[in-house]
Write a protein that holds these residues in place. Sequence first.
Motif, PDB file in Angstrom:
ATOM      1  N   VAL A  78      16.746 -16.316  -6.429  1.00 19.93           N
ATOM      2  CA  VAL A  78      16.188 -16.061  -5.103  1.00 19.93           C
ATOM      3  C   VAL A  78      17.267 -16.254  -4.042  1.00 19.93           C
ATOM      4  N   GLY A  79      17.435 -15.243  -3.226  1.00 18.90           N
ATOM      5  CA  GLY A  79      18.263 -15.348  -2.027  1.00 18.90           C
ATOM      6  C   GLY A  79      17.312 -15.454  -0.860  1.00 18.90           C
ATOM      7  N   GLY A  80      17.239 -16.608  -0.244  1.00 14.03           N
ATOM      8  CA  GLY A  80      16.250 -16.865   0.791  1.00 14.03           C
ATOM      9  C   GLY A  80      16.397 -16.001   2.022  1.00 14.03           C
ATOM     10  N   ALA A  81      15.312 -15.879   2.740  1.00 14.53           N
ATOM     11  CA  ALA A  81      15.294 -15.116   3.988  1.00 14.53           C
ATOM     12  C   ALA A  81      16.202 -15.778   5.018  1.00 14.53           C
ATOM     13  N   SER A  82      16.692 -14.960   5.931  1.00 11.53           N
ATOM     14  CA  SER A  82      17.561 -15.466   6.996  1.00 11.53           C
ATOM     15  C   SER A  82      17.243 -14.729   8.287  1.00 11.53           C
ATOM     16  N   GLU A  83      18.043 -14.987   9.324  1.00 12.20           N
ATOM     17  CA  GLU A  83      17.828 -14.283  10.591  1.00 12.20           C
ATOM     18  C   GLU A  83      17.988 -12.774  10.427  1.00 12.20           C
ATOM     19  N   GLU A  84      18.793 -12.371   9.437  1.00 11.58           N
ATOM     20  CA  GLU A  84      19.037 -10.945   9.225  1.00 11.58           C
ATOM     21  C   GLU A  84      17.858 -10.216   8.599  1.00 11.58           C
ATOM     22  N   GLY A  85      16.923 -10.949   7.991  1.00 12.74           N
ATOM     23  CA  GLY A  85      15.776 -10.281   7.388  1.00 12.74           C
ATOM     24  C   GLY A  85      15.238 -11.028   6.183  1.00 12.74           C
TER      25      GLY A  85
END
Length: 171
Positions: A78-85
Motif C-alpha cells: 500500500v502506498g498511502g494517500a497524500s496531498e497529490e491524491g
Amino acid sequence: MPLSLVFASCPPAQVAPLLAALADHGYERFCPEHLNNPDIRCLPLGLDGTDAELYEWEIHDLYAALRRAAPQAGFAVVGGASEEGPGVLRMNHPRLGDFPANVPSENHRLSPLFTTPQITAMLARSANHPDAALRLHVALGQPWSRQFESITPGCLVAAPGWRAATPEDPQ
C-alpha cells in the motif's frame, strides 16, 4: 507515498524467497519472537507501516517482485494517500491473484476506492447475470480484502534448507 505492507499468509517454501525479495528492495522484516535467533527466518503477519516514501512506480515494482517470489502468498502493498491524491493498493490473493486499486486514505489502507464510472461499469457488467451479486463482490475486491480481516498474530517460519544463491554459489 508512505509504504505499508500487510501479510496474511504464505506457504512455508515461499517465505524465504519473499523475505529475500523484500531485502533486495531494502526492507527487512524482523519478528520479535525470533529476533535473537539468526538461524530462524520468518515473516511476521499483519500490518507493517514503514518510514519509506515511495513513488507510485516503486510501489508497483515492489509488488511485482513480491508476487514473483511468493505467488501463493496473501499480501498487500500500500502506498498511502497524500496531498497529490489517492494512494495505491496492490493485493495478492493465493487463489485469485492480483487486485490493483486506489485507496482513499491512511485510515482505509485496504479499502479500494472506485470512481463513479468504474462502479457504473461494474454494475452494467453484472446486471443481467444470475450471479450478479457474486460478480459485483469480486469486482469490488472483497475476496482480496477479506483475507486481512482476521490475521492471527504471529509469524510464518521459512521452510528448512532454503538458502539464497550468492554470486559465487549459484543454485
